[in-house]
Design a protein around this motif. Structure first.
Motif, PDB file in Angstrom:
ATOM      1  N   TYR A  32       0.880  -1.161   0.000  1.00 36.39           N
ATOM      2  CA  TYR A  32       0.000   0.000   0.000  1.00 36.39           C
ATOM      3  C   TYR A  32       0.922   1.218   0.000  1.00 36.39           C
ATOM      4  O   TYR A  32       1.905   1.256   0.743  1.00 36.39           O
ATOM      5  CB  TYR A  32      -0.903   0.006   1.226  1.00 36.39           C
ATOM      6  N   PHE A  34       1.620   5.579  -0.224  1.00 44.40           N
ATOM      7  CA  PHE A  34       1.109   6.882   0.195  1.00 44.40           C
ATOM      8  C   PHE A  34       2.107   7.976  -0.183  1.00 44.40           C
ATOM      9  O   PHE A  34       3.319   7.748  -0.222  1.00 44.40           O
ATOM     10  CB  PHE A  34       0.919   6.920   1.724  1.00 44.40           C
ATOM     11  N   TYR A  36       2.852  11.904   1.261  1.00 41.72           N
ATOM     12  CA  TYR A  36       2.565  12.924   2.252  1.00 41.72           C
ATOM     13  C   TYR A  36       3.324  14.193   1.892  1.00 41.72           C
ATOM     14  O   TYR A  36       4.414  14.145   1.325  1.00 41.72           O
ATOM     15  CB  TYR A  36       3.033  12.482   3.644  1.00 41.72           C
ATOM     16  N   LEU A  44       2.922  15.959   8.864  1.00 43.41           N
ATOM     17  CA  LEU A  44       2.729  15.413   7.531  1.00 43.41           C
ATOM     18  C   LEU A  44       1.237  15.370   7.203  1.00 43.41           C
ATOM     19  O   LEU A  44       0.424  14.943   8.024  1.00 43.41           O
ATOM     20  CB  LEU A  44       3.307  13.993   7.448  1.00 43.41           C
ATOM     21  N   PHE A  90       7.052  13.243   1.021  1.00 42.80           N
ATOM     22  CA  PHE A  90       7.506  11.925   1.449  1.00 42.80           C
ATOM     23  C   PHE A  90       6.620  10.841   0.843  1.00 42.80           C
ATOM     24  O   PHE A  90       5.389  10.906   0.929  1.00 42.80           O
ATOM     25  CB  PHE A  90       7.452  11.791   2.977  1.00 42.80           C
ATOM     26  N   THR A  94       3.634   0.520   3.027  1.00 45.47           N
ATOM     27  CA  THR A  94       3.349  -0.420   4.099  1.00 45.47           C
ATOM     28  C   THR A  94       2.798  -1.700   3.494  1.00 45.47           C
ATOM     29  O   THR A  94       2.299  -1.701   2.374  1.00 45.47           O
ATOM     30  CB  THR A  94       2.364   0.165   5.125  1.00 45.47           C
ATOM     31  N   ASN A  99       4.477  -1.570   9.992  1.00 50.72           N
ATOM     32  CA  ASN A  99       4.498  -0.118  10.090  1.00 50.72           C
ATOM     33  C   ASN A  99       4.914   0.515   8.773  1.00 50.72           C
ATOM     34  O   ASN A  99       5.446  -0.144   7.887  1.00 50.72           O
ATOM     35  CB  ASN A  99       5.454   0.310  11.203  1.00 50.72           C
ATOM     36  N   PHE A 100       4.666   1.803   8.682  1.00 48.66           N
ATOM     37  CA  PHE A 100       5.052   2.547   7.496  1.00 48.66           C
ATOM     38  C   PHE A 100       6.574   2.601   7.373  1.00 48.66           C
ATOM     39  O   PHE A 100       7.291   2.687   8.366  1.00 48.66           O
ATOM     40  CB  PHE A 100       4.547   3.987   7.585  1.00 48.66           C
ATOM     41  N   PHE A 102       9.086   5.184   5.406  1.00 48.74           N
ATOM     42  CA  PHE A 102       9.109   6.448   4.675  1.00 48.74           C
ATOM     43  C   PHE A 102      10.367   6.536   3.817  1.00 48.74           C
ATOM     44  O   PHE A 102      11.440   6.072   4.213  1.00 48.74           O
ATOM     45  CB  PHE A 102       9.105   7.630   5.648  1.00 48.74           C
ATOM     46  N   GLY A 103      10.217   7.171   2.663  1.00 48.97           N
ATOM     47  CA  GLY A 103      11.386   7.526   1.875  1.00 48.97           C
ATOM     48  C   GLY A 103      12.094   8.718   2.502  1.00 48.97           C
ATOM     49  O   GLY A 103      11.574   9.342   3.430  1.00 48.97           O
ATOM     50  N   PRO A 104      13.264   9.068   1.988  1.00 52.08           N
ATOM     51  CA  PRO A 104      14.058  10.159   2.572  1.00 52.08           C
ATOM     52  C   PRO A 104      13.502  11.545   2.293  1.00 52.08           C
ATOM     53  O   PRO A 104      13.943  12.510   2.909  1.00 52.08           O
ATOM     54  CB  PRO A 104      15.429   9.987   1.920  1.00 52.08           C
TER      55      PRO A 104
ATOM     56  N   TYR B  33       1.362   6.628  17.287  1.00 48.07           N
ATOM     57  CA  TYR B  33       2.785   6.529  16.987  1.00 48.07           C
ATOM     58  C   TYR B  33       3.519   7.773  17.479  1.00 48.07           C
ATOM     59  O   TYR B  33       2.965   8.879  17.485  1.00 48.07           O
ATOM     60  CB  TYR B  33       3.017   6.453  15.473  1.00 48.07           C
ATOM     61  N   TYR B  35       7.138   9.676  16.401  1.00 48.60           N
ATOM     62  CA  TYR B  35       8.258   9.732  15.482  1.00 48.60           C
ATOM     63  C   TYR B  35       9.214  10.853  15.925  1.00 48.60           C
ATOM     64  O   TYR B  35       8.788  11.879  16.460  1.00 48.60           O
ATOM     65  CB  TYR B  35       7.798  10.075  14.066  1.00 48.60           C
ATOM     66  N   ALA B  42      13.659  11.940   6.956  1.00 51.78           N
ATOM     67  CA  ALA B  42      12.353  11.320   7.098  1.00 51.78           C
ATOM     68  C   ALA B  42      12.044  11.094   8.582  1.00 51.78           C
ATOM     69  O   ALA B  42      12.957  10.990   9.405  1.00 51.78           O
ATOM     70  CB  ALA B  42      12.330   9.990   6.359  1.00 51.78           C
ATOM     71  N   LEU B  45      10.520   6.217  13.336  1.00 53.21           N
ATOM     72  CA  LEU B  45       9.593   5.681  14.318  1.00 53.21           C
ATOM     73  C   LEU B  45      10.329   5.332  15.618  1.00 53.21           C
ATOM     74  O   LEU B  45      11.324   4.603  15.597  1.00 53.21           O
ATOM     75  CB  LEU B  45       8.890   4.444  13.764  1.00 53.21           C
ATOM     76  N   ASN B 101      -4.272  -1.089   5.900  1.00 51.20           N
ATOM     77  CA  ASN B 101      -3.812  -0.207   4.838  1.00 51.20           C
ATOM     78  C   ASN B 101      -4.276   1.232   5.023  1.00 51.20           C
ATOM     79  O   ASN B 101      -4.193   2.027   4.111  1.00 51.20           O
ATOM     80  CB  ASN B 101      -4.300  -0.743   3.493  1.00 51.20           C
ATOM     81  N   GLN B 104      -1.871   7.051   8.129  1.00 48.10           N
ATOM     82  CA  GLN B 104      -1.635   7.664   9.425  1.00 48.10           C
ATOM     83  C   GLN B 104      -1.998   9.150   9.353  1.00 48.10           C
ATOM     84  O   GLN B 104      -1.796   9.802   8.331  1.00 48.10           O
ATOM     85  CB  GLN B 104      -0.171   7.500   9.835  1.00 48.10           C
ATOM     86  N   PHE B 106      -1.295  12.788  11.128  1.00 48.36           N
ATOM     87  CA  PHE B 106      -0.241  13.406  11.921  1.00 48.36           C
ATOM     88  C   PHE B 106      -0.687  14.696  12.599  1.00 48.36           C
ATOM     89  O   PHE B 106      -1.505  15.458  12.051  1.00 48.36           O
ATOM     90  CB  PHE B 106       0.959  13.735  11.028  1.00 48.36           C
TER      91      PHE B 106
END
Lengths: 112, 115
Positions: A32, A34, A36, A44, A90, A94, A99-100, A102-104, B33, B35, B42, B45, B101, B104, B106
């Motif tokens: 899946y 996403f 952000y 985010l 970002f 997942t 958990n998710f 994230f890319g950099p 969560y 972070y 990024a 977590l 799926n 999240q 924030f």
């Protein structure tokens, strides 16, 4: 384990020009995906998501993304950017029960 | 509007002085969560709660603790902040009731500075 690559750390583009922000992932199972957006000193905000079905996903603020399973990509596009689109973007992936990841991030700078 | 609220938005503390950051939500999500996000990186977590079950990431320092007294609130405690703990701390929530799926959601984060 999953991983996400955003090859472009910074993307400068002139106002009203089109933009594409690249995202590639690796996973051995169905994912899946996403996108952000993060504006300065904020959290985010979800732009769009791909869960299943149509591979072209439309999101908020005129953004869209296309899921390409063969290329393991989920690139974000906008046909005409505005100054207000300047932000960090970002990509996240997942899989079931995880958990998710994230890319950099890619910093989009829209120039007047 | 239903949302995730973090307080304070900016927090300054002294080296070694304990600090607590708070997060509340009106979404009634069962997963929360925490972070840590450093400049131009990024989010990383730290841990999450699945209902009342606490799940710590393997590389989260012992200096970081969390409490979740009820569904709506979650706290991040840093017992002895070091200079390297200066960062933005983000709280996020998710509902698992609709499947794994779901995105999240924030909060706007708390920016922590260490003097």
């Amino acid at each position: 384990a999953q991983s996400v690559t955003q090859l472009d750390s910074q993307v400068p583009v002139f106002e009203e020009a089109p933009v594409e922000l690249r995202c590639n992932y690796s996973s051995s199972v169905s994912v899946y995906l996403f996108w952000y957006v993060q504006y300065p000193n904020q959290g985010l905000q979800l732009l769009l998501k791909y869960l299943s079905g149509s591979t072209l996903v439309k999101g908020i603020n005129g953004f869209e993304a296309e899921f390409n399973k063969s290329q393991t990509s989920f690139h974000l596009r906008k046909p005409s950017v505005h100054i207000s689109d300047t932000a960090e973007y970002f990509c996240a992936v997942t899989v079931y029960g995880q958990n998710f990841v994230f890319g950099p991030g890619t910093r989009l700078s829209v120039l007047p | 509007d239903a949302m995730v609220i973090q307080n304070p938005r900016y927090q300054v503390t002294q080296f070694g002085k304990p600090v607590t950051l708070s997060c509340s939500q009106t979404l009634n999500h069962n997963v929360m969560y925490w972070y840590q996000q450093k400049s131009s990186q990024a989010p990383k977590l730290l841990f999450h709660y699945y209902d009342k079950d606490f799940n710590n990431e393997a590389d989260t320092p012992d200096n970081f603790q969390s409490r979740r007294p009820n569904t709506s609130f979650c706290f991040l405690d840093i017992r002895s902040p070091g200079l390297g703990d200066a960062a933005m701390y983000l709280c996020a929530t998710r509902s698992s009731g609709e499947g794994y799926n779901q995105p999240q959601h924030f909060g706007d984060g708390t920016r922590l500075s260490i003097l």
